[in-house]
Design a protein around this motif. Structure first.
Motif, mmCIF file in Angstrom:
data_model
loop_
_atom_site.group_PDB
_atom_site.id
_atom_site.type_symbol
_atom_site.label_atom_id
_atom_site.label_comp_id
_atom_site.label_asym_id
_atom_site.label_seq_id
_atom_site.Cartn_x
_atom_site.Cartn_y
_atom_site.Cartn_z
ATOM 1 N N ILE A 23 0.872 -1.273 -0.074
ATOM 2 C CA ILE A 23 -0.128 -0.006 -0.106
ATOM 3 C C ILE A 23 0.854 1.207 -0.045
ATOM 4 C CG2 ILE A 23 -1.775 1.426 1.330
ATOM 5 C CD1 ILE A 23 -2.850 -1.541 2.306
ATOM 6 N N ALA A 24 1.961 1.102 0.831
ATOM 7 C CA ALA A 24 2.926 2.410 1.081
ATOM 8 C C ALA A 24 3.562 2.656 -0.338
ATOM 9 C CB ALA A 24 3.701 2.266 2.007
ATOM 10 N N ALA A 25 3.841 1.671 -0.820
ATOM 11 C CA ALA A 25 4.603 1.751 -2.248
ATOM 12 C C ALA A 25 3.894 2.163 -3.322
ATOM 13 C CB ALA A 25 5.261 0.420 -2.707
ATOM 14 N N GLU A 57 7.678 2.033 -9.472
ATOM 15 C CA GLU A 57 6.996 0.911 -9.876
ATOM 16 C C GLU A 57 7.933 -0.296 -9.454
ATOM 17 O OE1 GLU A 57 5.654 2.693 -14.159
ATOM 18 O OE2 GLU A 57 7.486 1.750 -14.113
ATOM 19 N N HIS A 58 9.251 -0.158 -9.303
ATOM 20 C CA HIS A 58 9.988 -1.073 -8.798
ATOM 21 C C HIS A 58 9.901 -1.660 -7.544
ATOM 22 C CE1 HIS A 58 12.822 -0.594 -12.468
ATOM 23 N NE2 HIS A 58 11.827 -1.766 -12.833
ATOM 24 N N ARG A 59 9.591 -0.592 -6.531
ATOM 25 C CA ARG A 59 9.041 -0.758 -5.119
ATOM 26 C C ARG A 59 7.870 -1.481 -4.892
ATOM 27 N NH1 ARG A 59 11.480 4.303 -4.524
ATOM 28 N NH2 ARG A 59 9.506 5.481 -4.632
ATOM 29 N N VAL A 60 6.906 -1.180 -5.780
ATOM 30 C CA VAL A 60 5.662 -1.824 -5.809
ATOM 31 C C VAL A 60 5.993 -3.354 -6.074
ATOM 32 C CG1 VAL A 60 3.505 -2.057 -6.838
ATOM 33 C CG2 VAL A 60 4.332 0.110 -6.130
ATOM 34 N N ILE A 61 6.740 -3.436 -7.193
ATOM 35 C CA ILE A 61 6.807 -5.049 -7.503
ATOM 36 C C ILE A 61 7.532 -5.820 -6.280
ATOM 37 C CG2 ILE A 61 8.119 -6.456 -9.365
ATOM 38 C CD1 ILE A 61 7.304 -4.375 -11.168
ATOM 39 N N ARG A 62 8.678 -5.206 -5.745
ATOM 40 C CA ARG A 62 9.347 -5.672 -4.807
ATOM 41 C C ARG A 62 8.617 -6.004 -3.608
ATOM 42 N NH1 ARG A 62 13.448 -2.107 -6.433
ATOM 43 N NH2 ARG A 62 13.126 -0.769 -4.539
#
Length: 78
Positions: A23-25, A57-62
Motif C-alpha cells: 500500500i505504501a509503495a 514501480e520497482h518498489r511496488v513490484i518488490r
C-alpha cells in the motif's frame, strides 16, 4: 449489534498490516505519477521525474513479491 458497523476485525487489521508495504509503495507510485501530470503542464517531465516513476514501480513490484501478492500491470500516464 451490526457486525458491518463494528469496524474491522482483528483478522482484517492483520491483513492490512501484512499488505501495508505494498500500500505504501503504491501511494509513492501514485505521488510520482501525479508529479508527472503536474510536470506535463509546467514544461514537461524531466528525466528525474521519469526515474522517480520507474523506481516507484520497482518498489511496488518488490513489495508485492515479498508478500506474494499479485501485481496489476502498470499503465503510465503522461
Amino acid at each position: 449489534m451490526n457486525p458491518e458497523l463494528d469496524g474491522p476485525t482483528a483478522a482484517d487489521l492483520a491483513a492490512i498490516d501484512q499488505e501495508w508495504p505494498v500500500i505504501a509503495a503504491e501511494l509513492d507510485l501514485l505521488d510520482a505519477e501525479i508529479s508527472l501530470i503536474y510536470a506535463a503542464d509546467h514544461g514537461g517531465p524531466t528525466s528525474l521525474d521519469w526515474r522517480r516513476v520507474r523506481r516507484a514501480e520497482h518498489r511496488v513490484i518488490r513489495a508485492a513479491a515479498s508478500i506474494g501478492a499479485p501485481t496489476a500491470p502498470f499503465r503510465l500516464v503522461a
